[in-house]
Design a protein around this motif. Structure first.
Motif, PDB file in Angstrom:
ATOM      1  N   GLN A 187       0.816  -1.214   0.000  1.00  0.00           N
ATOM      2  CA  GLN A 187       0.000   0.000   0.000  1.00  0.00           C
ATOM      3  C   GLN A 187       0.848   1.262   0.000  1.00  0.00           C
ATOM      4  O   GLN A 187       0.386   2.324   0.405  1.00  0.00           O
ATOM      5  CB  GLN A 187      -0.964  -0.015   1.193  1.00  0.00           C
ATOM      6  CG  GLN A 187      -2.014  -1.115   1.089  1.00  0.00           C
ATOM      7  CD  GLN A 187      -3.007  -1.089   2.240  1.00  0.00           C
ATOM      8  OE1 GLN A 187      -2.648  -1.259   3.398  1.00  0.00           O
ATOM      9  NE2 GLN A 187      -4.277  -0.871   1.917  1.00  0.00           N
ATOM     10  N   SER A 188       2.077   1.127  -0.443  1.00  0.00           N
ATOM     11  CA  SER A 188       2.966   2.290  -0.549  1.00  0.00           C
ATOM     12  C   SER A 188       2.990   2.792  -1.989  1.00  0.00           C
ATOM     13  O   SER A 188       3.067   1.991  -2.926  1.00  0.00           O
ATOM     14  CB  SER A 188       4.390   1.911  -0.125  1.00  0.00           C
ATOM     15  OG  SER A 188       5.288   2.971  -0.422  1.00  0.00           O
ATOM     16  N   PRO A 189       2.954   4.093  -2.188  1.00  0.00           N
ATOM     17  CA  PRO A 189       3.047   4.632  -3.558  1.00  0.00           C
ATOM     18  C   PRO A 189       4.486   4.662  -4.072  1.00  0.00           C
ATOM     19  O   PRO A 189       4.704   4.998  -5.239  1.00  0.00           O
ATOM     20  CB  PRO A 189       2.500   6.053  -3.396  1.00  0.00           C
ATOM     21  CG  PRO A 189       2.842   6.425  -1.989  1.00  0.00           C
ATOM     22  CD  PRO A 189       2.731   5.150  -1.183  1.00  0.00           C
ATOM     23  N   TRP A 190       5.428   4.336  -3.200  1.00  0.00           N
ATOM     24  CA  TRP A 190       6.838   4.406  -3.566  1.00  0.00           C
ATOM     25  C   TRP A 190       7.481   3.022  -3.541  1.00  0.00           C
ATOM     26  O   TRP A 190       6.893   2.043  -3.074  1.00  0.00           O
ATOM     27  CB  TRP A 190       7.588   5.312  -2.578  1.00  0.00           C
ATOM     28  CG  TRP A 190       7.084   6.723  -2.494  1.00  0.00           C
ATOM     29  CD1 TRP A 190       6.907   7.602  -3.534  1.00  0.00           C
ATOM     30  CD2 TRP A 190       6.689   7.425  -1.308  1.00  0.00           C
ATOM     31  NE1 TRP A 190       6.448   8.806  -3.056  1.00  0.00           N
ATOM     32  CE2 TRP A 190       6.307   8.736  -1.700  1.00  0.00           C
ATOM     33  CE3 TRP A 190       6.634   7.088   0.047  1.00  0.00           C
ATOM     34  CZ2 TRP A 190       5.869   9.692  -0.785  1.00  0.00           C
ATOM     35  CZ3 TRP A 190       6.202   8.040   0.961  1.00  0.00           C
ATOM     36  CH2 TRP A 190       5.825   9.317   0.537  1.00  0.00           C
ATOM     37  N   PRO A 255      -0.387   4.574   4.915  1.00  0.00           N
ATOM     38  CA  PRO A 255      -0.636   4.729   3.479  1.00  0.00           C
ATOM     39  C   PRO A 255      -1.335   6.040   3.128  1.00  0.00           C
ATOM     40  O   PRO A 255      -1.050   6.640   2.089  1.00  0.00           O
ATOM     41  CB  PRO A 255      -1.497   3.510   3.146  1.00  0.00           C
ATOM     42  CG  PRO A 255      -1.045   2.464   4.127  1.00  0.00           C
ATOM     43  CD  PRO A 255      -0.780   3.227   5.403  1.00  0.00           C
ATOM     44  N   GLU A 256      -2.256   6.501   4.003  1.00  0.00           N
ATOM     45  CA  GLU A 256      -2.974   7.746   3.718  1.00  0.00           C
ATOM     46  C   GLU A 256      -2.019   8.930   3.613  1.00  0.00           C
ATOM     47  O   GLU A 256      -2.125   9.764   2.705  1.00  0.00           O
ATOM     48  CB  GLU A 256      -4.007   7.992   4.821  1.00  0.00           C
ATOM     49  CG  GLU A 256      -4.811   9.268   4.635  1.00  0.00           C
ATOM     50  CD  GLU A 256      -5.893   9.402   5.695  1.00  0.00           C
ATOM     51  OE1 GLU A 256      -6.610   8.414   5.943  1.00  0.00           O
ATOM     52  OE2 GLU A 256      -6.015  10.496   6.285  1.00  0.00           O
ATOM     53  N   HIS A 257      -1.074   9.021   4.525  1.00  0.00           N
ATOM     54  CA  HIS A 257      -0.116  10.124   4.488  1.00  0.00           C
ATOM     55  C   HIS A 257       0.866   9.973   3.326  1.00  0.00           C
ATOM     56  O   HIS A 257       1.234  10.962   2.680  1.00  0.00           O
ATOM     57  CB  HIS A 257       0.647  10.196   5.820  1.00  0.00           C
ATOM     58  CG  HIS A 257      -0.142  10.820   6.921  1.00  0.00           C
ATOM     59  ND1 HIS A 257       0.182  10.667   8.258  1.00  0.00           N
ATOM     60  CD2 HIS A 257      -1.262  11.598   6.896  1.00  0.00           C
ATOM     61  CE1 HIS A 257      -0.693  11.334   8.988  1.00  0.00           C
ATOM     62  NE2 HIS A 257      -1.575  11.892   8.198  1.00  0.00           N
ATOM     63  N   ALA A 258       1.295   8.744   3.075  1.00  0.00           N
ATOM     64  CA  ALA A 258       2.203   8.533   1.941  1.00  0.00           C
ATOM     65  C   ALA A 258       1.526   8.934   0.639  1.00  0.00           C
ATOM     66  O   ALA A 258       2.133   9.578  -0.230  1.00  0.00           O
ATOM     67  CB  ALA A 258       2.632   7.061   1.899  1.00  0.00           C
ATOM     68  N   ALA A 337       4.080   1.984   6.764  1.00  0.00           N
ATOM     69  CA  ALA A 337       3.560   0.844   7.531  1.00  0.00           C
ATOM     70  C   ALA A 337       2.321   1.294   8.289  1.00  0.00           C
ATOM     71  O   ALA A 337       2.174   2.464   8.636  1.00  0.00           O
ATOM     72  CB  ALA A 337       4.612   0.309   8.500  1.00  0.00           C
ATOM     73  N   GLY A 338       1.452   0.323   8.560  1.00  0.00           N
ATOM     74  CA  GLY A 338       0.213   0.619   9.268  1.00  0.00           C
ATOM     75  C   GLY A 338      -0.994   0.452   8.362  1.00  0.00           C
ATOM     76  O   GLY A 338      -0.874   0.174   7.169  1.00  0.00           O
ATOM     77  N   ALA A 339      -2.164   0.621   8.968  1.00  0.00           N
ATOM     78  CA  ALA A 339      -3.421   0.421   8.235  1.00  0.00           C
ATOM     79  C   ALA A 339      -3.764   1.646   7.403  1.00  0.00           C
ATOM     80  O   ALA A 339      -3.389   2.768   7.734  1.00  0.00           O
ATOM     81  CB  ALA A 339      -4.549   0.135   9.222  1.00  0.00           C
ATOM     82  N   ASN A 340      -4.512   1.398   6.346  1.00  0.00           N
ATOM     83  CA  ASN A 340      -4.968   2.498   5.484  1.00  0.00           C
ATOM     84  C   ASN A 340      -6.356   2.937   5.931  1.00  0.00           C
ATOM     85  O   ASN A 340      -7.327   2.894   5.159  1.00  0.00           O
ATOM     86  CB  ASN A 340      -4.982   2.039   4.025  1.00  0.00           C
ATOM     87  CG  ASN A 340      -5.171   3.204   3.061  1.00  0.00           C
ATOM     88  OD1 ASN A 340      -4.864   4.348   3.404  1.00  0.00           O
ATOM     89  ND2 ASN A 340      -5.671   2.915   1.871  1.00  0.00           N
ATOM     90  N   ASN A 341      -6.447   3.355   7.204  1.00  0.00           N
ATOM     91  CA  ASN A 341      -7.762   3.714   7.731  1.00  0.00           C
ATOM     92  C   ASN A 341      -7.792   5.039   8.477  1.00  0.00           C
ATOM     93  O   ASN A 341      -8.842   5.434   8.990  1.00  0.00           O
ATOM     94  CB  ASN A 341      -8.301   2.601   8.640  1.00  0.00           C
ATOM     95  CG  ASN A 341      -7.396   2.317   9.837  1.00  0.00           C
ATOM     96  OD1 ASN A 341      -6.412   3.032  10.059  1.00  0.00           O
ATOM     97  ND2 ASN A 341      -7.717   1.290  10.594  1.00  0.00           N
ATOM     98  N   ALA A 342      -6.629   5.728   8.583  1.00  0.00           N
ATOM     99  CA  ALA A 342      -6.611   7.017   9.291  1.00  0.00           C
ATOM    100  C   ALA A 342      -5.274   7.700   9.065  1.00  0.00           C
ATOM    101  O   ALA A 342      -4.282   7.056   8.698  1.00  0.00           O
ATOM    102  CB  ALA A 342      -6.837   6.807  10.792  1.00  0.00           C
ATOM    103  N   GLY A 343      -5.260   9.006   9.339  1.00  0.00           N
ATOM    104  CA  GLY A 343      -4.032   9.780   9.202  1.00  0.00           C
ATOM    105  C   GLY A 343      -3.253   9.803  10.501  1.00  0.00           C
ATOM    106  O   GLY A 343      -3.097  10.854  11.134  1.00  0.00           O
TER     107      GLY A 343
END
Length: 370
Positions: A187-190, A255-258, A337-343
């Motif tokens: 779930q990383s854009p990089w 993932p949200e911040h990335a 790292a971490g869930a894609n559910n919050a910032g």
């Protein structure tokens, strides 16, 4: 005889197991939690999971005249509750720790209370079900919990780093129990962290850090990458983080911040540079907390009024009153790292001595012979 039924009618002596666990505790072979009794057959199963010689030395602390071998690493992995297939990760972790400059000098005996922190990349994460998505610093995942614990038990049982004895941590950190996470590569854009560092995506790699603490960054409010970078920078530049002239940090982005950064066209280098430029403080603010100079003996930060004080590096520049607290842009590392559910991301405070290191971590490919 009290017994416990495991599966298909297999019965064990529960009292004997409890008695063994109590015996281990009395001998100090624990981190305060019960450990798993280890037999010769158990150990053989672990050693079968690697082609390394059991007597291969993985890490030495010279002033203690003690070393951990593959066999001892396997014993402590078994005590920690690892499965045998985790052992190659544990071995690579010890070898990455051996490449770090501080552990063999006794940093884990220090009052600073630092701990090892492991990041795992590559296919091994899914093979051993190492968690990288959600509650990454929390409980619930055997691989994460026991691989990190295997390192801590090795410190205690091989190097004698018992609290109140050779471990003189003033307060310590929960990371001393276990600190092992996977990167959420999916779930990383990089590119993954290990690929950034020259490994193939198909490689499995352990990265070792020496850390002080982990701070969570609540940032659900913005879609502006500059504001998010400032939130991270403000946390990194806190005066309480400053022991020496400079500090270092690992940004563990959810993932949200990335994606927020990436959708604005920011690369990891852009994030790193933006944070680096913002981790500065006016000298007057450092003076207010008595950290506006450094010791001429240790280069620890202290007040300019202290008899051991000497000017820091910035004092000799054209901007002496605006003090950078990171020595290089690479003092800030970035992973996902971490869930894609919050910032909700985090800053891992990486321990840094003088002279500052350009890249404050060490990496070893799992299964690679030295």
């Amino acid at each position: 005889m009290d017994t416990a039924i495991l599966t298909d009618g297999l019965m064990v002596d529960a009292d004997a197991i409890a008695e063994a666990m109590e015996y281990y505790d009395q001998r100090g072979w624990t981190d305060g939690l019960p450990v798993v009794p280890v037999t010769e057959s158990t150990l053989a199963g672990f050693l079968a999971a690697t082609d390394r010689d059991p007597d291969d030395v993985l890490f030495t602390i010279p002033h203690l005249n003690r070393s951990i071998t593959v066999r001892l690493a396997a014993v402590n992995a078994a005590l920690a509750g690892c499965r045998p297939e985790y052992l190659p990760v544990v071995i690579a972790a010890w070898e990455a720790i051996a490449k770090e400059p501080h552990p063999h000098r006794g940093i884990w005996q220090s009052t600073t209370g630092t701990a090892p922190f492991l990041v795992v990349n590559g296919p091994i994460r899914s093979e051993i079900e190492l968690n990288s998505q959600g509650n990454i610093y929390g409980s619930g995942f055997r691989a994460n919990a026991t691989i990190g614990r295997a390192i801590r038990l090795g410190c205690i049982n091989v190097f004698g780093l018992h609290p109140h004895l050779l471990d003189q941590a003033t307060q310590g950190t929960p990371a001393k129990y276990s600190a092992c996470i996977g990167e959420n590569e999916e779930q990383s854009p990089w590119a993954p962290f290990h690929v950034d560092n020259g490994f193939a995506a198909s490689d499995s790699v352990v990265t070792a850090y020496v850390i002080r603490s982990v701070m969570h960054i609540e940032a659900r409010h913005t879609m502006q990458p500059e504001q998010l970078a400032e939130d991270f920078a403000d946390s990194i530049r806190r005066t309480g983080a400053l022991i020496h002239e400079y500090t270092s940090a690992l940004l563990v982005l959810v993932p949200e911040h990335a994606e927020l950064f990436a959708s604005a066209g920011w690369s990891k280098d852009d994030v790193r540079q933006a944070v680096f430029e913002r981790v500065v403080r006016p000298r007057a603010e450092l003076a207010a907390s008595g950290k506006d100079a450094v010791s001429h003996k240790t280069r620890w930060r202290l007040s300019a009024q202290h008899p051991d004080a000497m000017p820091d590096t910035t004092a000799g520049t054209d901007t002496p009153d605006l003090v950078p607290l990171l020595s290089h842009p690479t003092s800030v590392q970035v992973m996902v790292a971490g869930a894609n559910n919050a910032g909700v991301s985090s800053v891992v405070e990486v321990f840094t001595l003088n002279p500052p290191r350009e890249t404050p971590y060490s990496m070893v490919k799992i299964g690679q012979r030295p």
